[in-house]
Design an enzyme around this catalytic site. Structure first.
Site, short mmCIF file in Angstrom:
data_model
loop_
_atom_site.label_atom_id
_atom_site.label_comp_id
_atom_site.label_asym_id
_atom_site.label_seq_id
_atom_site.Cartn_x
_atom_site.Cartn_y
_atom_site.Cartn_z
N SER A 152 48.67 46.06 37.40
CA SER A 152 47.33 45.74 36.91
C SER A 152 47.41 45.04 35.55
O SER A 152 48.04 44.00 35.42
CB SER A 152 46.48 47.02 36.85
N ASP A 246 41.20 44.47 46.94
CA ASP A 246 41.39 44.47 45.49
C ASP A 246 40.77 43.20 44.94
O ASP A 246 41.15 42.10 45.33
CB ASP A 246 42.89 44.52 45.19
N HIS A 276 43.48 48.38 45.16
CA HIS A 276 44.16 48.09 43.91
C HIS A 276 45.24 49.13 43.62
O HIS A 276 45.03 50.33 43.73
CB HIS A 276 43.12 48.09 42.78
#
Length: 301
Positions: A152, A246, A276
């Site tokens: 991320s 995501d 995600h």
């Protein structure tokens, strides 16, 4: 179903813009104290050092040295955690780095870089590039291998740091491994609103707000903040994992296409229906993803 499982597991990622502002203000007033889980010792030896005033956690296999690269053929992983640049690592980050230390096996270096409200990309990215270069010098001197991995926001920091290292004329790590990377904090890609309907973990407004805080005085489109806007030429080979549920899927797709066009080798994994950061979640589909991460660290890919 997978989203409803992963959402509570990877909790704290679905902030609204208002939630982000409140969290940054709270961190600025009273920074969180991060302590490693006590169970880490069951997986690896654990030590804490420092870099640029940041705590740096190091995990090594039980049979290896407690600090420093082990020697020829050894692997060091610089792991940069996600959390939107506004949150510290959670349980699932610690589990992943412990597994990497044990399963690769590797020395895993986890820096707790300062969050938005205390610092910004203008400071964090160059300091991370300094750490990258320091670790690369150590591992190459020992005949080892350095992998930079991030999930991320940590994936964005990993890519930006590698770009800074390249601009300085420094060497690249052996591989960049990015999990659901956040590479463009502007959140303006036209496909994102459609993907957002099936992403039950991330919100466009919260991400955009976190990106503004992380940017500080920089423009949110600056490559230090949004490394997709920087050159991809001359970077290390890439391994990229993402799921189709995501909202940051657009970043991974653009990275894979742009890197290939720039002549960078790309090992790209797109998982249908997964959310995600799914490789960090305790779901069956994550096991194969973690096997791919281990293989990337070992140079099996």
């Amino acid at each position: 179903m997978l989203d409803t499982v992963a959402l509570p597991v990877l909790r704290g990622r679905s902030w609204t813009a208002r939630d982000v502002r409140a969290r940054v203000a709270a961190q600025a007033a009273s920074p969180a104290v991060v302590r490693a889980p006590r169970w880490l010792g069951r997986f690896a030896r654990h030590t804490v050092t420092a870099h640029a005033g940041w705590p740096v956690h190091q995990l090594t296999p039980p049979a290896g040295p407690s600090v420093g690269p082990a020697g020829p053929g050894s692997v060091t992983v610089l792991y940069l955690h996600g959390g939107g640049y506004i949150a510290e690592p959670v349980l699932w980050h610690w589990l992943l780095v412990a597994r990497l230390a044990r399963d690769v096996p590797a020395r895993v270096v986890l820096p707790l870089y300062p969050l938005a409200g205390h610092s910004s990309a203008a400071d964090v990215v160059p300091s991370t590039a300094d750490l990258l270069d320091e670790l690369l010098g150590e591992t190459r001197a020992a005949g080892g291998r350095l992998v930079v991995m991030g999930d991320s926001a940590g994936g964005g920091l990993a890519l930006a740091s590698a770009q800074v290292a390249r601009e300085r004329g420094h060497r690249q790590p052996d591989r960049l491994v990015l999990v659901s990377p956040w590479l463009d904090v502007t959140m303006t890609h036209p496909d994102q609103p459609v993907i957002a309907r099936r992403d039950h973990m991330l919100r466009l407004d919260g991400l955009a707000e976190a990106g503004r805080h992380y940017a500080g005085a920089l423009d949110v489109a600056d490559p230090l903040v949004s490394p997709l806007n920087g050159s991809l030429a001359g970077l290390a080979p890439l391994t990229v994992l993402c799921g189709t549920h995501d909202v940051l899927l657009t970043d991974s797709r653009r990275l894979a296409a742009g890197a290939a066009e720039a002549g960078v080798a790309v090992d790209y994994h797109e998982a249908p229906g997964l959310p995600h950061c799914y490789p960090l979640a305790p779901i069956p589909e994550a096991a194969a993803a973690r096997t791919a991460l281990v293989a990337a660290c070992r140079a099996d890919r």
